[in-house]
Design an enzyme around this catalytic site. Structure first.
Site, PDB file in Angstrom:
ATOM      1  N   GLN A  13     -51.003  69.576 -16.847  1.00 26.75           N
ATOM      2  CA  GLN A  13     -51.139  68.163 -17.177  1.00 26.75           C
ATOM      3  C   GLN A  13     -49.782  67.489 -17.145  1.00 26.75           C
ATOM      4  O   GLN A  13     -48.773  68.059 -17.551  1.00 26.75           O
ATOM      5  CB  GLN A  13     -51.768  68.020 -18.567  1.00 26.75           C
ATOM      6  N   GLN A 253     -52.325  80.426 -26.002  1.00 27.44           N
ATOM      7  CA  GLN A 253     -51.549  79.509 -25.172  1.00 27.44           C
ATOM      8  C   GLN A 253     -51.533  78.097 -25.736  1.00 27.44           C
ATOM      9  O   GLN A 253     -50.553  77.366 -25.612  1.00 27.44           O
ATOM     10  CB  GLN A 253     -52.130  79.505 -23.748  1.00 27.44           C
TER      11      GLN A 253
END
Length: 312
Positions: A13, A253
């Protein structure tokens, strides 16, 4: 001629941009857009073709659009180069790790779409309850920056080093006030430049803990496979090909730093990759790789005209 040892890399992103799907419209790989729309219940084509910058900046939109575009480009590349169909390893930066898992065969495409949707929605809700920002620090070693950020946290500031991108690039993540303190400390340490990132929250920090509980349920409902192609994990820069490791890795993560420098070193060192192919919008990962492993060839494939680079 000795076959190339190819690693596939997928950005995350922040690499999205309006109209990024337009060059791929009508090509064979575009069929994945319709498939992703069915799996997600979202108008994925509209995100790739028509969404404005503000709409794409929204976490859930950015993640779904970026993942699907990377998958479209990957499908096209597999028609051009045998080494892309059988890479030595894959890796993805943050969100890009889910494309890497799909490329390696560790997760099915439709399942990955559903995971990306769940991840983006959970993170968007977490951002609404705990607003955050991210800023890239350029031209400063990570070690003194991490020490300064630890001192700010000891004093109550909410800021972490969330991405270790290259020897001279790190990303701060946290509350707006905490990141502002971190930026000031970085500038005092001699950082050359600080760049605000077009993301909507404090990713890869404990501020995402509320998202982790929701996303974790989606992970637990997903089947991970084992594969002959490993993916180097963001959380520890270790290559894993056994699907049993990935449910925990994908959860961790979300709240852990992305160790991208170490990931590229793993790809180009122990794994012996001599060509790094970045697949998706932008050229950020190739630029980082140049700083981390300058002797290794790299290329970025973001539009159809670049396909000939791999066919040559």
């Amino acid at each position: 001629m000795t076959p190339r040892r190819v690693a596939l890399m997928f950005p995350g992103q922040g690499s999205q941009r309006p109209g990024m799907g337009r060059p791929w419209l009508g090509r064979p790989g575009w069929s994945l857009v319709d498939r992703a729309a069915e799996a997600s219940g979202r108008d994925v084509a509209a995100l790739l073709l028509d969404a404005e910058e503000d709409e794409l900046r929204r976490t859930d939109n950015a993640q779904l659009a970026t993942f699907v575009l990377e998958s479209v480009i990957l499908g096209e590349l597999r028609e051009e180069m045998e080494a892309v169909r059988n890479p030595v390893a894959c890796a993805g930066h943050s969100l890009g790790e889910f494309t890497a898992l799909t490329a390696a065969g560790l997760i099915d495409f439709d399942d990955a779409v559903r995971l990306v949707v769940a991840r983006g929605e959970a993170m968007r809700r977490a951002c609404a309850s705990a607003p955050g920002v991210m800023s890239a620090v350029l031209g400063l070693d990570a070690e003194p920056l991490e020490a300064a950020i630890a001192e700010i946290r000891t004093a109550g500031g909410l800021v972490w080093v969330a991405n270790l991108n290259s020897p001279q690039q790190s990303v701060l993540s946290g509350s707006p006030e905490g990141v502002a303190l971190g930026v000031r400390a970085a500038e005092q340490l001699g950082a050359l430049r600080v760049v605000d990132l077009p993301v909507g929250g404090a990713f890869h920090t404990p501020l995402m803990l509320s998202a982790l509980s929701t996303f974790g349920r989606a992970v637990d409902a997903t089947r991970f496979h084992s594969s002959g192609i490993p993916v180097v994990a963001n959380v520890d820069a270790v290559a894993y090909a056994d699907g049993g490791h990935w449910p925990d890795l994908t959860k961790q993560q979300m709240i852990s730093p992305v160790r991208w420098s170490d990931t590229v070193r793993e790809l180009t060192g122990p794994l012996g990759c001599d060509l790094l192919v970045e697949i998706g919008p932008g050229r950020a990962l190739a630029g980082m790789a140049k700083a981390i492993a300058p002797g290794v060839e790299r290329m970025s494939i973001s539009e159809p005209a670049k396909l000939s680079l791999l066919a040559a």
